[in-house]
Design an enzyme around this catalytic site. Structure first.
Site, PDB file in Angstrom:
ATOM      1  N   HIS A   1       0.829  -1.204   0.000  1.00  0.00           N
ATOM      2  CA  HIS A   1       0.000   0.000   0.000  1.00  0.00           C
ATOM      3  C   HIS A   1       0.864   1.256   0.000  1.00  0.00           C
ATOM      4  CE1 HIS A   1      -2.982  -2.987   1.417  1.00  0.00           C
ATOM      5  NE2 HIS A   1      -3.831  -2.223   0.759  1.00  0.00           N
TER       6      HIS A   1
ATOM      7  N   GLY B   1       0.125  -1.501   7.018  1.00  0.00           N
ATOM      8  CA  GLY B   1       0.835  -0.285   7.403  1.00  0.00           C
ATOM      9  C   GLY B   1      -0.056   0.901   7.729  1.00  0.00           C
TER      10      GLY B   1
END
Length: 123
Positions: free
Chosen positions: A51, A94
């Site tokens: 991501h 994350g």
């Protein structure tokens, strides 16, 4: 003048940019003109291993236009154009889980003739 230029730059940022098909990661990002209002945008592409890859590329592109951004979270998209369907699900390790309902509304605006669903389950 700077505020007008920043607002103009913000208005040029597309609300949604995703791949034409497949299953891939996406991020929900809040983009802001310096000191001004912001808007949330969706980016999803199969080239991204993480991501953070999506977010970092976007942050660099926006900085060149004088815009700031923050990642609100991520997930996955399953885009099946032959069936006119997009499913929003999962999360980013994350950045955490994006608000899939916001992502879904953005996608519905870009793809009004699609069936767009979301779920918090899955990775």
């Amino acid at each position: 003048m700077a505020a007008a230029a920043a607002a103009a730059a913000l208005s040029r940022v597309a609300d949604v940019e995703i791949d034409d098909g497949g299953v891939f990661k996406y991020v929900l990002v809040r983009v802001r003109a310096a000191g001004g209002p912001g808007k949330d945008v969706v980016r999803g592409h199969g080239w991204a291993e993480y991501h953070a890859d999506l977010y970092e590329r976007m942050a660099q592109e926006l900085a060149q236009q004088g815009l700031d951004c923050e990642c609100l979270g991520g997930g996955r998209l399953s885009h099946r154009p032959e069936e006119r369907k997009i499913h929003v699900y999962g999360y980013s390790v994350g950045f955490g889980r994006a608000d899939h309902s916001v992502t879904t509304e953005k996608l519905k605006a870009k793809y009004p003739d699609y069936e767009i669903t979301w779920a918090d389950e899955g990775y």
